[in-house]
Design a protein around this motif. Structure first.
Motif, short mmCIF file in Angstrom:
data_model
loop_
_atom_site.label_atom_id
_atom_site.label_comp_id
_atom_site.label_asym_id
_atom_site.label_seq_id
_atom_site.Cartn_x
_atom_site.Cartn_y
_atom_site.Cartn_z
N THR A 123 -7.64 16.12 -0.16
CA THR A 123 -7.51 14.69 -0.42
C THR A 123 -8.00 14.29 -1.80
O THR A 123 -7.31 13.59 -2.55
CB THR A 123 -8.26 13.88 0.65
OG1 THR A 123 -7.77 14.23 1.94
CG2 THR A 123 -8.08 12.38 0.42
N SER A 135 -5.61 13.11 -4.85
CA SER A 135 -5.77 11.75 -5.37
C SER A 135 -5.94 11.77 -6.88
O SER A 135 -5.34 10.94 -7.59
CB SER A 135 -6.96 11.07 -4.71
OG SER A 135 -6.76 10.92 -3.32
N LEU A 169 -1.48 9.83 1.49
CA LEU A 169 -2.73 9.27 0.99
C LEU A 169 -2.82 7.78 1.25
O LEU A 169 -3.88 7.26 1.60
CB LEU A 169 -2.87 9.56 -0.51
CG LEU A 169 -3.07 11.02 -0.91
CD1 LEU A 169 -3.03 11.16 -2.43
CD2 LEU A 169 -4.40 11.56 -0.36
N PHE A 225 0.77 4.23 -4.69
CA PHE A 225 -0.53 4.90 -4.61
C PHE A 225 -1.39 4.54 -5.82
O PHE A 225 -2.57 4.20 -5.69
CB PHE A 225 -0.38 6.42 -4.51
CG PHE A 225 -1.69 7.13 -4.68
CD1 PHE A 225 -2.61 7.17 -3.64
CD2 PHE A 225 -2.04 7.70 -5.90
CE1 PHE A 225 -3.85 7.76 -3.81
CE2 PHE A 225 -3.28 8.30 -6.07
CZ PHE A 225 -4.18 8.34 -5.02
N ASN A 277 -4.79 2.55 -5.68
CA ASN A 277 -5.90 3.41 -6.11
C ASN A 277 -6.61 2.79 -7.30
O ASN A 277 -7.84 2.82 -7.40
CB ASN A 277 -5.38 4.80 -6.48
CG ASN A 277 -6.51 5.79 -6.73
OD1 ASN A 277 -7.29 6.10 -5.82
ND2 ASN A 277 -6.61 6.29 -7.95
#
Length: 217
Positions: A63, A67, A117, A208, A212
């Protein structure tokens, strides 16, 4: 070393195209990106579904590394190396499913990882995208990436609905048609001709980075 040209199992395997960017300079235009990755021809649903499962496994096992990779500039050689290393570190995601080898593009794999994610957060996707849209936009790295970021910030509900659809379903196609039109408007009316899988991947990676970036601010 397993490169990002790792991908789909043998029967659905012939549907993919090997990566053709070896030896290319670190940065390439959108036109080259689409041509090199074969995004004009859709892959069979079974092949796409296997890709989604592989990407989900990578996201679950690595993960933090996934990321960091997806938050970085995909137009650089460093990003490509990071993707290759991410795949190499997760060979078990392929072996565990009995896959001999898989082939596809980094964009489609990145999209599959990005969706997983995003799903790991229990808050609804549309709510997180709407909140992120109230803040300055995350960085983008190409004209189509800028268009994708515009879409996820402009239509969080519709983007959330796309990610909720089954791969290859009529619902996915319908959602893609609407978002493709919005994508074109986000790019000043420039026609956008992408398969549902390519559109979904571009929007997933942009989404994402959008949420993020908000989490890091």
């Amino acid at each position: 070393m397993i490169l990002a040209s790792i991908l789909l199992l043998a029967a659905a395997q012939d549907a993919g195209e090997p990566l053709k960017d070896a030896g290319k300079p670190p940065i390439w235009s959108d036109d080259q990106r689409f041509a090199d990755y074969g995004l004009g021809q859709e892959k069979p649903p079974v092949a796409r579904a296997e890709m989604q499962r592989f990407g989900a496994c990578v996201a679950d096992v690595s993960t933090e590394r996934a990321s960091r990779t997806l938050a970085s500039d995909f137009s650089t050689a460093a990003y490509r190396r990071s993707m290759d290393q991410l795949i190499d570190a997760n060979r078990g995601c392929a072996k565990g499913r009995g896959w001999a080898k898989m082939r596809s593009s980094r964009l489609l794999l990145a999209g599959a990882i990005a969706e997983r994610l995003i799903e790991r957060d229990p808050a609804p996707v549309n709510v997180r995208l709407a909140r992120a849209a109230a803040l300055p936009a995350a960085a983008t790295y190409s004209p189509t990436d800028g268009g994708a970021m515009c879409v996820v910030r402009s239509a969080p509900d519709e983007v959330g609905k796309l990610f909720a659809t089954e791969i290859g379903s009529a619902e996915e196609v319908a959602a893609s048609v609407f978002l493709e039109g919005l994508f074109s408007r986000c790019m000043g009316g420039r026609p956008v001709e992408a398969t549902p899988s390519a559109l979904r991947a571009m929007l997933a990676t942009a989404a994402f980075r959008s949420v993020n970036s908000r989490a890091e601010n």
